[in-house]
Write a protein that holds these residues in place. Sequence first.
Motif, short mmCIF file in Angstrom:
data_model
loop_
_atom_site.label_atom_id
_atom_site.label_comp_id
_atom_site.label_asym_id
_atom_site.label_seq_id
_atom_site.Cartn_x
_atom_site.Cartn_y
_atom_site.Cartn_z
N GLY A 409 0.85 -1.20 0.00
CA GLY A 409 0.00 0.00 0.00
C GLY A 409 0.87 1.23 0.00
O GLY A 409 1.16 1.80 1.06
N GLY A 410 1.33 1.65 -1.19
CA GLY A 410 2.14 2.86 -1.31
C GLY A 410 3.53 2.75 -0.76
O GLY A 410 4.19 3.77 -0.53
N HIS A 411 4.03 1.53 -0.54
CA HIS A 411 5.33 1.32 0.10
C HIS A 411 6.37 0.93 -0.94
O HIS A 411 6.04 0.35 -1.98
CB HIS A 411 5.21 0.21 1.16
CG HIS A 411 6.30 0.23 2.17
ND1 HIS A 411 6.30 1.08 3.24
CD2 HIS A 411 7.44 -0.49 2.26
CE1 HIS A 411 7.38 0.87 3.97
NE2 HIS A 411 8.10 -0.08 3.38
N PRO A 412 7.66 1.23 -0.68
CA PRO A 412 8.70 0.77 -1.61
C PRO A 412 8.61 -0.75 -1.79
O PRO A 412 8.47 -1.48 -0.81
CB PRO A 412 10.00 1.18 -0.91
CG PRO A 412 9.62 2.34 -0.04
CD PRO A 412 8.22 2.07 0.40
N PRO A 413 8.69 -1.25 -3.02
CA PRO A 413 8.52 -2.69 -3.25
C PRO A 413 9.69 -3.48 -2.66
O PRO A 413 10.83 -3.01 -2.66
CB PRO A 413 8.49 -2.80 -4.78
CG PRO A 413 9.23 -1.59 -5.26
CD PRO A 413 8.92 -0.50 -4.27
N PRO A 414 9.42 -4.68 -2.15
CA PRO A 414 10.50 -5.53 -1.61
C PRO A 414 11.49 -5.92 -2.70
O PRO A 414 11.20 -5.87 -3.90
CB PRO A 414 9.75 -6.73 -1.05
CG PRO A 414 8.34 -6.26 -0.85
CD PRO A 414 8.09 -5.26 -1.94
#
Length: 555
Positions: A409-414
């Motif tokens: 949710g809007g976070h830098p992708p792993p």
Amino acid sequence: MSALTPAGTGESLQIPAPVLIRAALEATTEGVVLCTAADGIVLFANAAARDLAPELTPGQAVPFTGDSFRTTAGGRHVYGMRRRLDDGHDAWFLRDHTEETEHAAALEVERARSAFLAEAGQRLSASLHVRRCARTTAELAVTHLADAAIVVMPGGTGGQCSWIRLSPGHAPEEGTLAARMLTEVPGLSEALDGFPPIPSRWLDPGQTPGWLFPADLGPVGALLVTPLPGNAETAGALILARLGPQSAFDAGDELLARVFAARAGAALAAAMLYQEQVDTTAVLQADLLPPELPQPEGFELAASYQAARDSLRVGGDFYDVLGPTPGGSDTVIALGDVCGTGPEAAVLTGKVRQTLRALRLVDVAPESMLTVLNQALLQSGRRSRFVTLVVGSVQRVEHGRVRLRLASGGHPPPLVLRTDGTVDVVPTRGTLIGVLPETVVTPATVELSPGELCLLYSDGLTEARGGPSGDEQFGEERLHRQLAGCLGMPGAVVVERLRQLVSDWLHGGPSDDIAIMAVRAHTRPPLSLRGGGAPNASPYLVSARRGDRRSRARS
């Protein structure tokens, strides 16, 4: 009257008769003594001189020597000075300096008291530690006010009061005092209840119990008990004792003790309030701190968290691990970033974590968790706060592989570190949590072969500013490159290496909250306990243990 003609004039002046001169000398308030110059025989002493020095007798030698003197007689301070009148006569002029001396002494006492109170204010304000503040109070009291001092503080466990005592020849002592024993000390119960102090002359030192002071101090000649005023209630009481049968506290001593007690009480109250706030913060932080990571069978979990404010220890970034439900086999991981830092962000972090834990109990999928969490934050009424978040389920599959289903949710992708050293970006994305009425989440599934690692991180890592210029971001490209250099390392080593690299990049400068989590598939299937190995053991640990066994065999 006799006539005298001054040189150069034709007029004559009338010289006063000796009786008139004597009357003038008697009328002056300064002592005047006329004596012979050779042997100092008194010829005349006016009333002021006889009052200051009654031993002055005409025909007798003056009791003074030298050209000046200072003496104390009859409780008065007398100053004398000799002047030559002619070849055969001297005059002594005497003055009463008692009032000036007393004023100077009073001024010196006031200066000493002001210096004491200034020192007390400085030392008492230097610490917010309750016991240290109480000990400083006792030390100051023993140095300036009394021979022995005890600071009694209420509010102990089980109704007991704590105390600190300083006395001559003894190291500082501490202990507790049962409430029933307070009445054994004259004036102590009243002082702890906040009543005005009882004058020292009304307290009988002989009624003090034997346990109050060490027996080898001898008899207490004077006792003074004064409250230590706090915030709305007393912060304790101060017991002062002077040794010896002739000792006493005068009105000035009692006034100074009350002024000092007011300052000491304010300092103690501030220290107690600070301690209460620290204890409350510790209780609240206990549930907000990152959890201790479990080590599920088949894969390794490692994480690191660094708050922007080290003193708070919690902030806006967080990670969590939710174990399998009774009927499930997967583990849920989460790493997120709440807008802002500090206490407000920490409170929202706790709310997000509790919501995720509740959703985990009903076995909700990661993308559905984000949808429900979005509604929960929108309904809380705090529209200015939002969260970026990655939630994933981790499950072991065949041949030692690990499958992760990740939703963002809007976070830098792993990122995924493969066995060939390449770094892949997990293609999951989504809208911010807590901003829009509807969320758009695109989950992704990745599989980790034995030895491969998936890294979750907050943007505090990539946006850390430092480096050679002091203002360059650590950046995603540098993160990819450094992660590729961690090939073959255990997850805990990878996390610690990245954390140290960012710390070196910052050079001690300010940073945002930073959270890092790694999920790593074991390099080989778990060893059974029957085979002599430890389950989920890292190959580094296994080889080390084998080396230990070989060393023991050789020895």
